[in-house]
Design a protein around this motif. Structure first.
Motif, PDB file in Angstrom:
ATOM      1  N   GLU A 297      35.192  14.362   2.619  1.00  0.00           N
ATOM      2  CA  GLU A 297      34.741  15.720   2.911  1.00  0.00           C
ATOM      3  C   GLU A 297      33.267  15.887   2.572  1.00  0.00           C
ATOM      4  N   ALA A 298      32.812  15.198   1.533  1.00  0.00           N
ATOM      5  CA  ALA A 298      31.390  15.252   1.182  1.00  0.00           C
ATOM      6  C   ALA A 298      30.542  14.603   2.268  1.00  0.00           C
ATOM      7  N   VAL A 299      31.022  13.485   2.791  1.00  0.00           N
ATOM      8  CA  VAL A 299      30.313  12.803   3.877  1.00  0.00           C
ATOM      9  C   VAL A 299      30.244  13.701   5.115  1.00  0.00           C
ATOM     10  N   ALA A 300      31.380  14.322   5.450  1.00  0.00           N
ATOM     11  CA  ALA A 300      31.414  15.219   6.608  1.00  0.00           C
ATOM     12  C   ALA A 300      30.478  16.405   6.410  1.00  0.00           C
ATOM     13  N   MET A 301      30.459  16.942   5.193  1.00  0.00           N
ATOM     14  CA  MET A 301      29.581  18.076   4.902  1.00  0.00           C
ATOM     15  C   MET A 301      28.113  17.674   5.016  1.00  0.00           C
ATOM     16  N   ALA A 302      27.775  16.487   4.523  1.00  0.00           N
ATOM     17  CA  ALA A 302      26.387  16.010   4.608  1.00  0.00           C
ATOM     18  C   ALA A 302      25.950  15.896   6.062  1.00  0.00           C
ATOM     19  N   GLY A 303      26.868  15.491   6.925  1.00  0.00           N
ATOM     20  CA  GLY A 303      26.552  15.413   8.344  1.00  0.00           C
ATOM     21  C   GLY A 303      26.259  16.776   8.939  1.00  0.00           C
TER      22      GLY A 303
END
Length: 453
Positions: free
Chosen positions: A143-149
């Motif tokens: 979810e952190a990776v998706a949010m960073a995107g």
């Protein structure tokens, strides 16, 4: 009454709406050779309740509980003492069956608990805002990776080679559906993390850099250096913490420049439980990123009479309103585990957490010194908290299996975590907590000496 009492007419209407010819069409992606063509061999068709209970008790006796062995397993799940108060309180009826509130105005107790939980996580992580929990550490990492995107509008993700491989695999699995490009690596068996190598992989298309702190080998990377390099390229730093007790001894990731901090909360309040359920933690350093966070956030306000009250401030998945605008696929929070975490951390307080962390580190140092005395064994780490890596002159998987027969659970082999990398086969990750006794450490030392002799 059946749980889903649908009529044939209901089912036909549903299939017609989604454009499926029959129910079997819903399973077309399952390979044909994975279908069962006959009942499972050896599995009885039915049995009485008493017979099933007897059979399940017999199966349970094959387990080796953590308390019944010299226990040094870690690598993302840790054995800590959970006070009896925690279990007593979470079993109260108003908590035990609690779900994320869809009518928050009638769930003030649950909302207040989650508000306090968010405050604790934010302070622990050195961040401005935390959400009301997630499924577990690995899904929080994705979810952190998706949010960073979403924040950077970029698609390239750089994973540290020393990120837990299960977390890395979760990210890669989910990235298949978002077209994110994952640049991963393997850990290097060096005393210090390869920060220079990691930084060299960051470019102008990178959305985020994901770094574990402490890492899978127990080392403590310099997050400030990585954060500076990431920010220079317009990328975010995602810090992953699998052992929150460590934050009683080392600086919070947010204080070192991490933009998003996620992790596993199991160590505080939640037992090992043979693998779950566990507790995902998620926080951001900059309040401007709150709208891009996944999950739910509880807030404090006042009612019409000016009295203190709690509300569901953000429900960012919006599954019950605008699902197509959701920021996350996660539709609930790990409420009961979050409660256990909050109760345990409240009982500890800041002073207690620091004392607990100090005891973990003290015992880990004793263990590292003892294992360093074993002929042929090398302690990899220069620095560590309560977990470190030793290099054995043999395949660590075989050593672990042999010791387990004598009720010594020596650690997690790197060969198990990275089965396709022969260069890591001698690595053994050893975790020590306050539940480990000095007698346990002596037992481990003797046992490894005997196996390697």
């Amino acid at each position: 009454m059946r749980y889903l009492p649908l009529t044939d007419t209901d089912r036909s209407a549903m299939l017609e709406t989604i454009g499926a010819s029959d129910v079997d069409a819903l399973f077309v992606d399952v390979p044909a050779d994975h279908y069962l063509t006959a009942p499972i061999e050896g599995l009885p068709h039915h049995a009485s309740e008493m017979a099933v209970e007897k059979h399940m008790r017999a199966l349970s006796k094959q387990n080796l509980a953590a308390a019944d062995a010299a226990f040094f397993l870690g690598a993302g799940a840790y054995r800590h003492h959970v006070p009896a108060t925690v279990d007593h309180l979470i079993q109260r009826g108003e908590f035990l069956t609690a779900y994320t509130p869809y009518q928050p105005e009638i769930a003030q107790g649950t909302l207040q608990m989650l508000f306090e939980f968010q405050t604790q996580v934010a302070k622990l992580y050195g961040c401005a805002v935390a959400n009301a929990s997630m499924y577990d550490g690995s899904t929080a990492c994705w979810e952190a990776v998706a949010m960073a995107g979403r924040v950077t509008r970029r698609k390239r993700v750089v994973l540290s080679g020393a990120l837990h491989p299960h977390y890395a695999e979760t990210v890669k699995t989910m990235a298949k559906f978002t077209e994110d490009q994952i640049a991963d690596a393997l850990p290097s068996l060096t005393a210090k993390p390869d920060n220079a190598g990691l930084i060299a992989r960051i470019d102008d298309q990178t959305s985020c850099v994901v770094v574990q702190y402490p890492d899978i080998l127990g080392r403590i990377p310099d997050l400030a250096e990585i954060a500076e390099a990431a920010h220079a390229k317009g990328a975010l730093l995602v810090a992953v913490n699998t052992e929150p007790v460590a934050l009683g001894a080392i600086k919070a990731p947010g204080e070192l420049g991490a933009d998003i901090v996620v992790g596993e909360g199991q160590s505080i309040g939640v037992g090992l439980q043979f693998g779950g359920p566990y507790l995902g933690l998620f926080a951001v350093r900059d309040p401007k990123h709150v709208r891009q966070m996944p999950g739910r956030l509880c807030g404090e306000t006042v009612d019409a009479e000016g009295k203190r009250g709690f509300v569901l401030t953000l429900s960012t998945r919006e599954q019950h309103i605008r699902r197509e605008k959701a920021t996350s696929n996660i539709c609930t929070n790990s409420g009961l585990c979050a409660l256990a975490f909050s109760i345990h951390l409240t009982l500890l307080g800041e002073k207690g957490l620091r004392a607990l962390a100090a005891e973990n580190h003290r015992l880990a140092c004793i263990a590292a010194d003892r294992l360093a005395q074993v002929p042929g064994v090398t302690v990899l780490n220069d620095t560590f908290f309560n977990e470190f890596t030793v290099i054995l002159p043999a395949d660590a998987r075989e050593v672990v299996r042999k010791l387990a027969q004598d009720k010594v659970l020596a650690g997690v082999s790197l060969g198990r975590l990275f089965p396709k990398v022969d260069a890591l086969s001698g690595g053994l990750v050893v975790a020590v907590t306050e539940t480990t006794t000095e007698e346990d450490i002596a037992t481990l030392g003797r046992a490894i000496e005997e196996v390697l002799a």
